[in-house]
Design an enzyme around this catalytic site. Structure first.
Site, PDB file in Angstrom:
ATOM      1  N   ASN A   1      16.359 -18.809 -42.986  1.00  0.00           N
ATOM      2  CA  ASN A   1      17.633 -18.754 -43.689  1.00  0.00           C
ATOM      3  C   ASN A   1      17.474 -18.060 -45.050  1.00  0.00           C
ATOM      4  OD1 ASN A   1      20.377 -19.283 -44.323  1.00  0.00           O
ATOM      5  ND2 ASN A   1      20.283 -21.187 -43.158  1.00  0.00           N
TER       6      ASN A   1
ATOM      7  N   HIS B   1      -4.546 -21.358 -58.047  1.00  0.00           N
ATOM      8  CA  HIS B   1      -5.684 -21.255 -58.954  1.00  0.00           C
ATOM      9  C   HIS B   1      -6.432 -22.582 -58.945  1.00  0.00           C
ATOM     10  CE1 HIS B   1      -4.590 -17.447 -60.946  1.00  0.00           C
ATOM     11  NE2 HIS B   1      -3.355 -17.813 -60.714  1.00  0.00           N
TER      12      HIS B   1
END
Length: 192
Positions: free
Chosen positions: A93, A123
């Site tokens: 969607n 990270h």
């Protein structure tokens, strides 16, 4: 996360000499991010009924034609595109984001609600490693899964066949097949 899932951001030899030069793998990824962003920005301004234009741009973004009966409603965002594996009858969607560098697979019949986010890269938490590395792990979504609006799927998650991820859920752990997960921690609420 093991070190084999780490990507060096800077070239280690040059960094040892005090130079901050991007490593080859990171540089290649960065170049693809720029290209994918350029292509998705063009996709996201096309008229909604321009099926040929959308198909041509999606083919460039994903590196090949869409599988049979795949539907993607723009706006659509990806940072790589070439590692997004979509099976037949996938429905995505509006306003969804796929950060797919480490790989995302959506099995046949998967439905993704508006503004869902799939993130395969991040990270390290350790502050000494945070600016030196990227971490990553693929996301695997089995057949016939429903991902609710605004759900966030984090790196390394597998979602089992026929599962439902409720709207707004943050999924950091694997989801068993034929179960409903909900809440900010993605807790199993029921199974069938």
């Amino acid at each position: 996360m093991t070190h084999d899932r780490f990507m060096l951001i800077h070239d280690p030899e040059l960094q040892a000499r005090g130079e901050r030069v991007l490593g080859a793998e990171f540089r290649a990824m960065s170049e693809r991010v720029v290209r994918a962003t350029e292509l998705t920005s063009r996709l996201n301004v096309l008229p909604f009924d321009d099926e040929a234009g959308k198909a041509a741009l999606l083919e460039q973004i994903l590196g090949g034609p869409l599988p049979e009966r795949v539907t993607i409603y723009p706006p659509f965002y990806t940072d790589h595109g070439l590692r997004l594996d979509l099976a037949e009858r996938v429905f995505i969607n509006q306003g969804c984001t796929f950060l797919d560098y480490a790989g995302i697979r959506l099995g046949a019949g998967v439905m993704v609600g508006p503004k869902a986010t799939f993130i395969t890269m991040g990270h390290p938490v350790d502050p000494d490693e945070r600016r030196r590395f990227l971490t990553g792990a693929p996301i695997d979504v089995a057949e016939n899964v429903w991902i609710g609006a605004g759900a966030t799927i984090l790196p390394g998650v597998s979602i089992g066949r026929d599962a439902v991820v409720a709207a707004g859920t943050i999924v950091a752990d694997d989801v068993p097949a034929a179960s409903l997960v909900a809440g900010t921690k993605g807790t199993v609420r029921r199974s069938w």
